[in-house]
Design a protein around this motif. Sequence first.
Motif, short mmCIF file in Angstrom:
data_model
loop_
_atom_site.label_atom_id
_atom_site.label_comp_id
_atom_site.label_asym_id
_atom_site.label_seq_id
_atom_site.Cartn_x
_atom_site.Cartn_y
_atom_site.Cartn_z
N CYS A 124 105.06 -49.63 79.19
CA CYS A 124 105.51 -48.94 80.65
C CYS A 124 106.79 -48.39 80.28
O CYS A 124 107.40 -47.72 81.10
CB CYS A 124 105.50 -50.11 81.67
SG CYS A 124 106.85 -51.49 81.40
N THR A 172 109.99 -50.15 80.31
CA THR A 172 111.15 -50.68 81.15
C THR A 172 112.18 -51.05 80.25
O THR A 172 113.26 -50.76 80.54
CB THR A 172 110.60 -51.96 81.92
OG1 THR A 172 109.41 -51.53 82.73
CG2 THR A 172 111.56 -52.61 82.93
N ILE A 215 107.98 -44.76 93.36
CA ILE A 215 107.81 -45.82 92.38
C ILE A 215 106.74 -46.67 92.45
O ILE A 215 106.37 -47.39 93.45
CB ILE A 215 108.96 -46.79 92.23
CG1 ILE A 215 110.37 -45.76 91.90
CG2 ILE A 215 109.02 -47.62 91.08
CD1 ILE A 215 111.75 -46.71 91.82
N HIS A 216 105.53 -46.57 91.50
CA HIS A 216 104.55 -47.44 91.54
C HIS A 216 104.62 -48.71 91.14
O HIS A 216 105.69 -49.13 90.50
CB HIS A 216 103.48 -46.52 90.58
CG HIS A 216 102.96 -45.34 90.87
ND1 HIS A 216 101.56 -45.01 90.94
CD2 HIS A 216 103.56 -44.39 91.42
CE1 HIS A 216 101.49 -43.91 91.25
NE2 HIS A 216 102.61 -43.19 91.76
N CYS A 217 104.00 -49.55 91.15
CA CYS A 217 103.87 -51.07 90.57
C CYS A 217 105.10 -51.79 90.68
O CYS A 217 105.78 -52.38 89.89
CB CYS A 217 103.70 -50.93 88.98
SG CYS A 217 102.07 -50.10 88.27
N ASP A 232 103.16 -57.28 86.67
CA ASP A 232 104.47 -57.57 86.19
C ASP A 232 104.69 -59.29 86.30
O ASP A 232 104.33 -59.73 87.37
CB ASP A 232 105.83 -57.24 87.11
CG ASP A 232 107.15 -57.23 86.75
OD1 ASP A 232 107.36 -58.20 85.92
OD2 ASP A 232 107.82 -56.33 87.13
N CYS A 245 96.83 -56.01 88.96
CA CYS A 245 96.95 -54.63 89.59
C CYS A 245 96.71 -54.60 90.98
O CYS A 245 95.81 -55.24 91.32
CB CYS A 245 95.97 -53.48 88.66
SG CYS A 245 95.94 -52.04 89.54
N CYS A 273 106.53 -41.95 89.48
CA CYS A 273 106.72 -42.86 88.34
C CYS A 273 105.64 -43.97 88.19
O CYS A 273 105.71 -44.73 89.03
CB CYS A 273 107.90 -43.35 88.22
SG CYS A 273 109.41 -42.21 88.27
N TYR A 274 104.86 -43.74 87.19
CA TYR A 274 103.78 -44.76 87.14
C TYR A 274 103.61 -45.19 85.77
O TYR A 274 104.06 -44.82 84.74
CB TYR A 274 102.36 -43.86 87.53
CG TYR A 274 102.06 -42.97 86.48
CD1 TYR A 274 102.66 -41.73 86.32
CD2 TYR A 274 100.79 -43.08 85.45
CE1 TYR A 274 102.38 -40.92 85.39
CE2 TYR A 274 100.81 -42.14 84.55
CZ TYR A 274 101.37 -40.98 84.56
OH TYR A 274 101.13 -40.17 83.58
N ILE A 275 103.00 -46.39 85.73
CA ILE A 275 102.50 -47.05 84.29
C ILE A 275 101.37 -46.31 83.97
O ILE A 275 101.26 -45.83 82.69
CB ILE A 275 102.51 -48.52 84.47
CG1 ILE A 275 103.71 -48.98 84.91
CG2 ILE A 275 102.48 -49.17 82.75
CD1 ILE A 275 103.74 -50.59 85.08
N LYS A 327 107.64 -47.03 83.72
CA LYS A 327 108.17 -48.07 84.90
C LYS A 327 109.60 -47.76 85.07
O LYS A 327 110.38 -47.94 84.19
CB LYS A 327 107.78 -49.26 84.58
CG LYS A 327 107.90 -50.35 85.65
CD LYS A 327 107.65 -51.72 85.21
CE LYS A 327 107.83 -52.68 86.10
NZ LYS A 327 107.43 -53.16 87.37
N VAL A 377 114.68 -44.00 84.23
CA VAL A 377 113.25 -44.24 83.62
C VAL A 377 113.18 -43.77 82.31
O VAL A 377 113.65 -42.65 81.93
CB VAL A 377 112.14 -43.83 84.71
CG1 VAL A 377 112.37 -42.36 84.88
CG2 VAL A 377 111.04 -44.07 84.12
#
Lengths: 187, 669, 294, 344
Positions: A29, A31, B390-392, B397, B404, B431-433, B460, B481
Motif C-alpha cells: 500500500c 504507507t 482517502i480510501h480504506c 488495517d 475490507c 488514493c486507494y490501495i 495508502k 502518499v
Amino acid sequence: MAAKLTFSKEIANLLYAMHGNPIKDCIQCGTCSGTCPAVEFMDHSPRELIAMIGANLKDEVLHSNTYWSCASCYYCNVRCPAGIDIADLMYALKRYSMWKDQYKKDLIGPKFSESFVKMIMRTGRSFEPVLAPSYIFKYGTRGIIQEAQTASALVLKGRLPLLPKKIKRLENLKRMVRRIIPIGEPS
Amino acid sequence: MSEKVGVYICHCGTNIAKTVDVEEVALWAGEQDHVDVAREYKFMCSSLGQELIEEDIKEKGLTKIVVASCSPHMHEKTFRTACVRGGLNPFMFEMANIREHDSWTTDDREAATLKAKALTKAAIERVIHNQPLEPLPVEINPNTLVVGGGIAGISAALELAEAGNHVYLVEREPSIGGHMAQLDKTFPTLDCSACILTPKMVDVGQHPNITLLTYSEVEAVGGYLGNFDVTVRKKARYVDEEHCTGCGICIEKCPYKVVDNVFEAGLGARKVIYRPFPQAVPKYPVIDTENCVYFQRGKCKACQIFCPTDPNSIDFEQQDEILQIVVGNIILATGFDLFDVSQIPQYGYGRLANVFTSLEFERMVNASGPTDGKIVLRDLETPPESVVIIHCVGSRDENYHKYCSKVCCMYSLKFAHLIHERLPEAEVYNCYIDMRTPGKGYEEFYNRLLEEGTHFIRGKVAEVSDVARIEEEEGKLIVQVADTLISKQRRIPVDMVILSPAMEARNDSQEVSQLFRMGCDFDGFFVERHPKLDPVATMTEGIYIAGACQGPKDVPDTVSQGAAAAARVASFISRGTVMMEPIRASINQELCSGCRICNTMCPYNAIVFHEDSNVSEVITALCQGCGTCVAACPSGIITGAHFTNDQLLAQIEGILWDVRSNLDLVPVE
Amino acid sequence: MKQYAYYPGCSLESLAKSYHLSSIEAARELGLELKEIEDWNCCGATAYFHVDELLAYTLVARNLALAEKENLDFVAPCSGCYKNAYFTNDYLQQDPGLAEHINFALEEDNLHISGPINVRHLIEVFVEDVGFEEIKKHVSRPLKDLRVAPYYGCQLLRPKKDSEDVENPQFFEDLLSAIGSDPVEYGSKTHCCGSSLIITNREAALDMVYKLLQDAANREADVIATICPLCNVNLELYQKQVNREFGTDFSMPVMYFTQLLGLALGVEPGRLGIGKDFVSTDSMQFIMQNPQSS
Amino acid sequence: MTENAKPKLAMYWASSCGGCEISILNIHEKILIVDEVFDIAFFPCIADFKTKDVKGYPDGYIDVCLFNGAIRNSENEEMAHLLRQKSKVLVAYGSCSYEGCIPALSNLTTKQATLDTVFLDNPTIDNPEGILPQPRYEVPEGELELPVFYNTVKSLDQVVDVDYYLPGCPPEPPQIWAVLEIVVAALLEGAPLPPKGAIVGARDVAVCEECPLEKHEKTINRFYRPYEIIPEPGLCLLEQGLVCVGPATRAGCGALCPQVGMSCRGCYGPLDDVEDQGAKMLSAIASVIGVGDPSMEEDELEREIQAVVDTIPDPAGTFYRFSMAHSLLRRANLNGGNGKGEAK
C-alpha cells in the motif's frame, strides 16, 4: 526434504525480535514509503524493498542503501496496516549484509557500526572522539576541519571529556559477550 | 442384539482422495469389529451415494451407519435422511469429518490416511452406542419481530407483511430509514436515495400487517423458536401519536436549535422538538429532553402553546411504555456504525478543519442537506478547488479493522463523480490501495470516473498535515502518499480531504448478540449459521440476520438479505409446526439430589428447581442442547441426549485406537 | 525521597552533560532521587543492533539486571536507551529461551534477570509519578510568554508501547503548560530528527533537522524542548550546518525539558548546564534573569 | 460346601489404616451373628491364620472375602491374587481397595519421593546412613525378602477381578450389616445376589439427597478452609465457600459430616454415571464461581477467576482425596517436567 530456504524466508528467520506479521502479509500500500522521512535518500523505497525481498531479488536488496538510510524512527511500524515490523526488518537486513560482507562499499553505516561495537568492547561505553576518525574521511578535508572545530569547541564548553571512561567490570562484560559468541576474542 | 455397522468413505472428488488413501481406509474399516460392510465412493452426498446406504440397510440389515466425508455442517442432514429412507432412526448415524479435519490440513498422505482411520474408528465406536431419538414438534407463532428499520429491516418487514404475516418492526431512532435515508445518490446508477427509499418507508408506515414501533428498543428476549417473549420499551416522544397530525407547527415554533450529530452528522442543526428529516416515517415529532428548555428548566412550552390539535398533542407527562409481544421468529437488521476516523490522528480529522468524513460529505451533497447540496469547505462558503478522497480509512488495517469494508471504493468513486458534477473545475484525487468494484455495473462506473478525469493514486495515504514546505503548500492541506505505481513520494496540496471510513459493527453489537443469544464474530458482526449456504440464519434457531449487522455490504446486497431472511421465516410460518433436533439435556428426576449447582448455569434459562420435590428439571422446549449443565452436574445425572458418557468415551477410545498401541505407557510397577 | 535506578547513558557523560545536570536538579526539587546505576555500560544504541541482535540484548540486559538488583524502576533520560531497555525487557519476559541465553551470559558478571522490570523514560516519571498538579505547586518562576515547541521525537513513542497515542500525544504540552509556558502546536512534533543518521548519512539527517526547525520557526517558537540527548544534539549542534546547506538563518535555542523545568522550579541557570549551548539562549534571557513570582 | 459346614468368611488388609477392620466391629452385637453364621477362614486382625493356610485351601473355598486396602506393594498384589483364587465372592471393602483412597494420593509423586519423605527428609527421622528398605537383604541367618514397593498405587480391581464394591472410609455399620444380610440370605436361603460389579451398601443418589442443609442457587466468590470460617448452621456448606464434595459423592453414609458442619470429603466415591469424581466436582465448582461481569476484558476476568481458584490450596488432595487410583488420571505423569511428578 526441507523446503528451499528463500531469501525472504532467510530474512524472516533473522528477525529474532520481530513480533510483527510475516513480510509476506505486505499489501504494497506504500504507507511505509509515504511515511518514511528518509525515503528521498533511498535508492528503493521501503515498499519496493519488501517487494524485492518477496521476489527473491537478493543481490539488488543487498546492494541497496535503503536500510542503511533507515533512521529507526519506527513511524512505518506503527502505521503499517499489515502489522509488519518494518524497522526491525531494516535492522535484520543491515546485519545480514554485514555478515555476508555484501554491502555497498561507499556506505559509512557498516564501518561506523563496526567501530562503535569495537569501542564498546574496549571501554564498555561509547565515546564520540574515538568514533570520529573511523568515518570522518568521508567528508574530506573540509569535513575534518569542521568536525575538529566542533570538537574543540565542545571541549571548551565542557561537553567533551578528553579521555574515554571505562567501566570497572569490563573484563566481566567481555566474558559475557564471549558467552554469547564463544568463538574468537572480541577486540 | 449385535450391531451391524455400514461404513462409507467419501472421496469428495479429489478433495479427500488426493491426500487420503480412501481405498485403504475402506478396506481397513471392513475389518473392524461390528462392521458388516465398508465401501468407498466418489461422492457420498450424491443421490447414488445415498442410495448405496439405503440399499445396504435394506438388504444387509444394517443397524448403524458411519459416513466419513466432510463436515456435519454440510451433510449430516443429507445422510440422516438417507438413513430414514432406508428405515433407520436418523440418530443411528455418525459422521467422521475427514475433509476439513484431515485432507485439507496436510499434504502428508500417510499421516492423513492414518488420521482418517482414527476419525472413522471413533465414529464406528461411537455409533454402536447411539440411541434412537425422536424429534420434538414445536408450534410456530405466525408473528415476526424485525429489529432495525433501515433498508434491511424495511425489506424484510414488507416481504413478510405482503405475504399476509404480522410483523412488529422495532426501530431505535424516531424514524425508520436508517443510513440510506442520509445518502444523496446511490451507486452505480446514481438514483436518488430518498426517491427510492421513501415509497418503501411509506408502505411500512401504512401496512395493516406491520406494527411500527419507532423510538423503541428491545429490552428482553425469552422463549425459543416458535415462541419468543419479547419486551419492548417504547420511549416517550412527548407527542401523542393518536392526535398529532404531523403538521410541524411545533417544530417551526420551537425557539431552540441544536447541532444534529445523528442525521446531519454534525454538519447541520435541528430544533429541540424535531423530525429527523422531512420524509420521516412516522411523521410524529419527538422532544429531545436533554436539550429541551422546558425539561431542563421548566419554562417555554412553545410547542404545546402552538399545537393546533384538539386535544393538544404535546404531552410533557408521557411515560415510556413497556410492551410484551410474542413472536415466532426474529430478524435482526440492526445495521452498522461508521468507523470513528479520529482514531487515526495522522489524517487530522477534528484538528484540520477541512478534513471531512464520508457521512458529512453525503449530507453536504444532499439537496435537502445543510448546505443545500453545495460542496463547500468548513466555512460553509468556499468551494474547494482540489479534493483528495482517502480510501480504506480504518479498513484493511491491522491497527483498526482487518477486513475490507467492501463499499468504500464504490462510494469514494461516487463522491469523485459528484464533485466533478458540481464543481467541474475541481481536481479530484482518489488514493486507494486496490480498487475493488465487484458488482453489477460497478466496473463500468469505475471506467466512467477514469474518463471523467479523476486522478487515481495507488497508495495508502501516510498523513494529512498543514506543515507547508514550499509556497504552493501554504494554507493547504498536504496529503502525503507514496504513489506506488510510479514509485514516487507525493505531497498533494489540496483544499479538502474526504475520509472514507470502514463500516463497522454497531458499538453495542456484543450486548445485542447476548440479548438475542447468538454469536458475534471477532469484529463484532453477527455470525451467520453458514457463510455460504445459510447466510441469514444464526446458530440460534428462530433468529435471523440481514444487512450490515452481518458484515459490510451495499444496498442491493442488504435488500437481498432482508428478503432472504423473510423467506426463511415465511417458510416456518407456513409449516405451522417444526420438528426440532431432540438433542436436549434431561435430568433424571429419580436421582437428582437437589444440590442446585446447575440452577444458575443455563444460558437459556431452561432449568427450573422444584421446591416441593427438591429436584431440578430441564424444560425441554427451552433447552438448546449446549451441554453446559451436563458438564456441571457433579452427580452425573444430567444427560445430554446423543452426547452420553458411553458415546463420548467410546468415541475417545476410537480416536486413540492407534495412539494407544504406540503409547510409551508409564510403567506401573 | 522516591528513588529510581537512573541510567544516564553515554551521551549524558559528554555531549549532553547539561541534560544530566538538569535532570538531577529538577528531580531533586520535586523530591525524587535519581540514583545512578553503578558501573552501567553502553546499551549499544542503534549501531549495535546493526551488528548482532543477541549481543545487543546482552548489553542492555546487564544494565537491567543491575537495576533489578536495586529493586528500583529503571529510568532512562535518552529515548534510544529507553527504547532498547523497554523492548529488551519485554522480549526477555515473552521469550524464556532468550532469557535463559542472556542469563547464562550474565552469570559472568554475577548478575541475573528474572523481571519484569519497570522501564521508564525520565519524562514519564515527571508526568506520571509527580503529576502536573504537583509540579504546578512547586513552580516559583513560571515561564510566562515563552513559546515552547515540544519535540517528542521517535523512540519514546515508537514502536508502540502500552497505550500511548503515537500520532498526537499531549503529555509534553501539558507539562509545558504546568510550568507556565505556552506550548506551540506544530505538525512535526513526533517526526524524526534523523540523529541516528547524522554520522552515516548526513545529507538525510540534515534534511530532517531542517524540516523540523522550519516548522517550529514557522509557528514562532522561542525554543524547542527535547526529551532525548540525541535529538537535542542533532537539532542544536548541527543547526549551523543546516544554515549553511539550506541557506537559512535559524538560531533556534534547543533545550532539554529538564532545563526548562529546572528554571521554572527556580534552579539557578548555571546548575542546569545552561551556557554550554552552541545556539545562544540569549533570546531567552528574559526568562532567566527576571524571576517572577507565581 | 458340606451340609453342616458354615460358610467361610475372610477379611484381609492390604495397604490401609485398619479402620475397615474396626468398622466391622462397629456393627456391635451383630458381630455375634456373624460369628454364628460364618466360619472365619482368614482374618489376620483377629485370628491367627497364616498365608500358607490359605494357600492350602482348595480354590473357591472361601465363600466371602472382604478385601480392604489398596495395592501398594508386591505382597498386596500377591495376596489379592491368592484370595481371588480361593474366594467365591471377592468384595472390595472400603475406599482404599475400591478406589485407592489416601494411599493413592502418592500417585501424584514418585515412589522415590515417597520413600525419601518417609525415611530421609523428615524432621523426626534419624537415619544418618540413609538406609532405605531393600527387597533383598543379607542377615547372618540368611537372605531376607521384603515386598517390592510400587511406584503406583492401584485399586483392587486394577489387579484382580472384583465381584462387589462396598465404599466408604470406612463403610458405615448399617450399610455393612445390610450387605452381610444380603450375603447371608444368598448363602443360606439361595436368595439372589446383586449383579456382579455392583456397588453395594450405598445408594445411587448424591450425599445432598441425605443432607438436611438448605440449598440455594450457588455463586461462590472465594473458598475457605475449615478453620477459616464458622459455617452458618442449616445452610449448604458449599454455598458458604467450603469445598463440599457431597454433590459428587454417592450417598449411603447418612450425610454425617455436613450435618455437623464438616464438608463432605467424598469417601463413598462417584455416582454411577460419573467417570471421574474429581474432575466432575472441579467442573461443578468451576461452574459456580461467580466473579467478574461481561464488560471485563478476558485477561482481567481470567485473573479474577484465578484469584478465586487460588483460594483452594490443594486441589488434587481436595478433589481426588479418595479416588486418585480409580480416576481417569490414575497418577501424575512421571515423565512430565513440572517438578513434582518428575522421576528422579
